[in-house]
Motif scaffolding. Sequence first.
Motif, mmCIF file in Angstrom:
data_model
loop_
_atom_site.group_PDB
_atom_site.id
_atom_site.type_symbol
_atom_site.label_atom_id
_atom_site.label_comp_id
_atom_site.label_asym_id
_atom_site.label_seq_id
_atom_site.Cartn_x
_atom_site.Cartn_y
_atom_site.Cartn_z
ATOM 1 N N PRO A 1 10.561 2.636 5.508
ATOM 2 C CA PRO A 1 9.804 1.311 5.173
ATOM 3 C C PRO A 1 8.448 1.198 4.736
ATOM 4 C CG PRO A 1 10.757 1.185 7.245
ATOM 5 C CD PRO A 1 10.869 2.712 6.943
ATOM 6 N N VAL A 2 8.042 0.309 3.835
ATOM 7 C CA VAL A 2 6.783 0.035 3.267
ATOM 8 C C VAL A 2 6.165 -0.460 4.312
ATOM 9 C CG1 VAL A 2 5.217 -1.158 1.799
ATOM 10 C CG2 VAL A 2 7.622 -0.228 1.081
ATOM 11 N N GLU A 3 4.796 0.069 4.618
ATOM 12 C CA GLU A 3 3.869 -0.523 5.578
ATOM 13 C C GLU A 3 2.561 -0.955 5.158
ATOM 14 O OE1 GLU A 3 2.813 2.537 8.598
ATOM 15 O OE2 GLU A 3 4.722 1.703 9.876
ATOM 16 N N GLY A 4 2.263 -0.787 3.950
ATOM 17 C CA GLY A 4 1.227 -1.482 3.431
ATOM 18 C C GLY A 4 0.426 -0.532 2.319
ATOM 19 N N VAL A 5 -0.673 -1.138 1.688
ATOM 20 C CA VAL A 5 -1.186 -0.403 0.443
ATOM 21 C C VAL A 5 -2.754 -0.196 0.989
ATOM 22 C CG1 VAL A 5 -2.143 -0.866 -1.900
ATOM 23 C CG2 VAL A 5 0.161 -1.691 -1.338
ATOM 24 N N GLU A 6 -3.140 1.061 0.695
ATOM 25 C CA GLU A 6 -4.287 1.565 1.094
ATOM 26 C C GLU A 6 -5.061 1.664 -0.490
ATOM 27 O OE1 GLU A 6 -3.842 4.787 4.306
ATOM 28 O OE2 GLU A 6 -2.377 5.097 3.075
ATOM 29 N N ARG A 7 -6.153 0.765 -0.537
ATOM 30 C CA ARG A 7 -6.974 0.865 -1.709
ATOM 31 C C ARG A 7 -7.656 2.064 -1.885
ATOM 32 N NH1 ARG A 7 -10.369 -3.662 -1.261
ATOM 33 N NH2 ARG A 7 -10.894 -2.947 0.794
ATOM 34 N N ALA A 8 -7.455 2.372 -3.141
ATOM 35 C CA ALA A 8 -8.278 3.619 -3.878
ATOM 36 C C ALA A 8 -8.600 4.612 -2.763
ATOM 37 C CB ALA A 8 -9.823 2.950 -4.011
ATOM 38 N N LYS A 9 -7.157 5.107 -2.356
ATOM 39 C CA LYS A 9 -7.123 6.099 -1.393
ATOM 40 C C LYS A 9 -7.340 7.453 -2.184
ATOM 41 C CE LYS A 9 -4.425 8.335 2.191
ATOM 42 N NZ LYS A 9 -4.996 8.164 3.606
ATOM 43 N N LEU A 10 -6.770 7.732 -3.066
ATOM 44 C CA LEU A 10 -6.647 9.087 -3.644
ATOM 45 C C LEU A 10 -7.566 9.113 -5.029
ATOM 46 C CD1 LEU A 10 -2.675 9.902 -3.504
ATOM 47 C CD2 LEU A 10 -4.556 10.513 -1.940
ATOM 48 N N SER A 11 -7.793 10.232 -5.389
ATOM 49 C CA SER A 11 -8.753 10.566 -6.558
ATOM 50 C C SER A 11 -8.157 11.752 -7.226
ATOM 51 C CB SER A 11 -10.239 10.911 -6.131
ATOM 52 O OG SER A 11 -11.006 10.958 -7.302
ATOM 53 N N TYR A 12 -7.634 11.509 -8.724
ATOM 54 C CA TYR A 12 -7.234 12.598 -9.260
ATOM 55 C C TYR A 12 -8.205 12.391 -10.518
ATOM 56 C CZ TYR A 12 -3.329 13.006 -6.437
ATOM 57 O OH TYR A 12 -2.548 13.287 -5.260
ATOM 58 N N GLY A 13 -8.665 13.412 -11.105
ATOM 59 C CA GLY A 13 -9.509 13.624 -12.211
ATOM 60 C C GLY A 13 -10.688 12.406 -12.243
ATOM 61 N N GLY A 14 -11.349 12.260 -11.154
ATOM 62 C CA GLY A 14 -12.357 11.204 -11.037
ATOM 63 C C GLY A 14 -11.805 9.661 -11.177
ATOM 64 N N VAL A 15 -10.552 9.449 -11.027
ATOM 65 C CA VAL A 15 -9.907 8.137 -11.124
ATOM 66 C C VAL A 15 -9.462 7.799 -9.684
ATOM 67 C CG1 VAL A 15 -8.192 6.671 -12.138
ATOM 68 C CG2 VAL A 15 -9.450 8.446 -13.420
ATOM 69 N N ARG A 16 -9.797 6.718 -9.371
ATOM 70 C CA ARG A 16 -9.003 6.244 -7.897
ATOM 71 C C ARG A 16 -7.785 5.728 -7.879
ATOM 72 N NH1 ARG A 16 -12.018 8.918 -4.277
ATOM 73 N NH2 ARG A 16 -10.684 7.809 -2.691
ATOM 74 N N HIS A 17 -6.932 5.906 -7.205
ATOM 75 C CA HIS A 17 -5.519 5.281 -7.286
ATOM 76 C C HIS A 17 -5.315 4.677 -5.868
ATOM 77 C CE1 HIS A 17 -4.480 7.192 -10.899
ATOM 78 N NE2 HIS A 17 -4.934 8.296 -10.413
ATOM 79 N N ASP A 18 -4.586 3.417 -5.792
ATOM 80 C CA ASP A 18 -4.095 2.850 -4.673
ATOM 81 C C ASP A 18 -2.743 3.553 -4.189
ATOM 82 O OD1 ASP A 18 -6.020 0.794 -4.882
ATOM 83 O OD2 ASP A 18 -4.820 -0.665 -5.477
ATOM 84 N N VAL A 19 -2.473 3.622 -3.013
ATOM 85 C CA VAL A 19 -1.450 4.347 -2.306
ATOM 86 C C VAL A 19 -0.581 3.377 -1.454
ATOM 87 C CG1 VAL A 19 -0.798 6.145 -0.700
ATOM 88 C CG2 VAL A 19 -2.677 6.411 -2.297
#
Length: 163
Positions: free
Chosen positions: A136-154
Amino acid sequence: MIEVELRGWRPEDAPVLLDAFGSPDMAREAARRIDTREAALEWMGVWGFREDAQAFAVVVGGQVVGNVAVSNIDAHDTGWVSYWTSPHARGRGVAVAAVRRLADWAFRERGLFRLELGHRLDNPASCAVATRAGFPVEGVERAKLSYGGVRHDVERHARLATD
């Protein structure tokens, strides 16, 4: 549900890794390029020497079609689940079956209590795998990952041994 087998990676599986990581979406998420046999063998070797992790080749009908792993196993009996399938194996429930089997192994054989996983918000296919595999979903981690200098929410999902 499709039948999958989980087994250790073997040197003769290197072409499967080269093919999988040759796909643009896989190459984009790899920590380093896997574009030679040596790089594929190194990838397998890294998994083989970690005490806090176990990776399995996902086999369907005698053919390796993906990977599932639990890593970062900690003192709290928690592990991080990751998975991928080769492009030609997607959309058939392979990843769902493999993640379910991995979770069963991790709870039973490794004695883990909590398994976590996450995916970028722009990856609905990974979200579907997680949800269908009982995470089950527990929540969103803001700007957790960075690929090619772009941050992604997870979006984080988790499954407990008691679920």
